[in-house]
Motif scaffolding. Structure first.
Motif, PDB file in Angstrom:
ATOM      1  N   ARG A  24      -4.709  -0.672 -11.548  1.00  0.00           N
ATOM      2  CA  ARG A  24      -3.440  -0.469 -10.842  1.00  0.00           C
ATOM      3  C   ARG A  24      -3.492  -1.038  -9.436  1.00  0.00           C
ATOM      4  O   ARG A  24      -2.490  -1.510  -8.910  1.00  0.00           O
ATOM      5  N   GLY A  27      -2.224  -4.736  -8.136  1.00  0.00           N
ATOM      6  CA  GLY A  27      -0.870  -5.080  -7.729  1.00  0.00           C
ATOM      7  C   GLY A  27      -0.446  -4.474  -6.408  1.00  0.00           C
ATOM      8  O   GLY A  27       0.679  -4.653  -5.971  1.00  0.00           O
ATOM      9  N   LEU A  28      -1.342  -3.749  -5.743  1.00  0.00           N
ATOM     10  CA  LEU A  28      -0.983  -3.115  -4.480  1.00  0.00           C
ATOM     11  C   LEU A  28      -1.027  -4.121  -3.342  1.00  0.00           C
ATOM     12  O   LEU A  28      -1.756  -5.101  -3.378  1.00  0.00           O
ATOM     13  N   ARG A 130       0.816   5.380  -1.194  1.00  0.00           N
ATOM     14  CA  ARG A 130       0.908   5.264  -2.649  1.00  0.00           C
ATOM     15  C   ARG A 130       2.340   4.955  -3.078  1.00  0.00           C
ATOM     16  O   ARG A 130       2.570   4.103  -3.946  1.00  0.00           O
ATOM     17  N   ASN A 132       4.693   3.445  -1.410  1.00  0.00           N
ATOM     18  CA  ASN A 132       5.076   2.090  -1.015  1.00  0.00           C
ATOM     19  C   ASN A 132       4.270   1.017  -1.729  1.00  0.00           C
ATOM     20  O   ASN A 132       4.587  -0.166  -1.620  1.00  0.00           O
ATOM     21  N   GLY A 133       3.215   1.421  -2.438  1.00  0.00           N
ATOM     22  CA  GLY A 133       2.380   0.438  -3.135  1.00  0.00           C
ATOM     23  C   GLY A 133       1.434  -0.272  -2.185  1.00  0.00           C
ATOM     24  O   GLY A 133       1.115  -1.439  -2.397  1.00  0.00           O
ATOM     25  N   TRP A 134       0.977   0.409  -1.157  1.00  0.00           N
ATOM     26  CA  TRP A 134       0.070  -0.184  -0.176  1.00  0.00           C
ATOM     27  C   TRP A 134      -1.305   0.444  -0.310  1.00  0.00           C
ATOM     28  O   TRP A 134      -1.457   1.566  -0.773  1.00  0.00           O
ATOM     29  N   ARG A 135      -2.303  -0.281   0.120  1.00  0.00           N
ATOM     30  CA  ARG A 135      -3.649   0.278   0.253  1.00  0.00           C
ATOM     31  C   ARG A 135      -4.314  -0.386   1.440  1.00  0.00           C
ATOM     32  O   ARG A 135      -4.081  -1.554   1.737  1.00  0.00           O
TER      33      ARG A 135
END
Length: 166
Positions: A24, A27-28, A130, A132-135
């Motif tokens: 997963r 794609g972050l 999480r 926002n799809g950021w890491r």
């Protein structure tokens, strides 16, 4: 009775060492851990007017600028500067205003709850990252280049040896 279904903050945080998380995470949007060091926009909101004490306006607005400049040094500043997340800049400014309001003794519980919601929406919390799809990724040192040396010993490929044995 039917169950409630998926909620944004429900359940445990995923284990970063698991294979499912790694798939997963591909794609972050990766944010540099050392933060954002480029120029950032000016504070977009108009100066705040303190109703009871106009002499406090300058102190309030100066504190807003300090918090604004500090936030932009976080790793999330890199995301806020990207064109696809530019819409978050006004929410960041509202977060700054709410933050300064929560520093005052007149802040209410509702003000602090609003601050938490803003923090989630702009990615300042683990849940916000999480959603926002950021890491945030640590900067890895660049691998050292292998120097060519005259003492290189050729190593035979085991697959070739296996083919010869067949």
């Amino acid at each position: 009775m039917p169950s409630g279904g998926a909620r944004t903050k429900a359940g445990r945080m995923p284990d970063p060492a698991s294979e499912a998380f790694q798939q997963r995470a591909g794609g972050l949007f990766a944010l540099p851990a050392n933060g954002y060091r480029r120029p950032h926009p000016k504070f977009p909101l108009p100066p705040y007017a303190v109703k009871d004490d106009p002499s406090q306006e300058e102190r309030w607005n100066r504190r807003e600028r300090e918090v604004w400049n500090e936030l932009w040094r976080y790793p999330q500043g890199y995301a806020w500067s990207r064109p696809q997340y530019k819409y978050l800049q006004h929410i960041v400014a509202l977060y700054v205003r709410q933050y300064v309001l929560c520093e005052s003794p007149d802040a209410k519980a509702a003000d602090r709850a609003t601050l938490c919601r803003y923090a989630d929406s702009i990615g300042l919390t683990p849940q916000g990252l999480r959603l926002n799809g950021w890491r945030i990724v640590a900067d890895e040192p660049k691998p050292a280049r292998a120097r060519k040396s005259a003492k290189v010993v050729p190593f035979p490929d085991p697959r070739d040896e296996w083919a010869d044995m067949q």
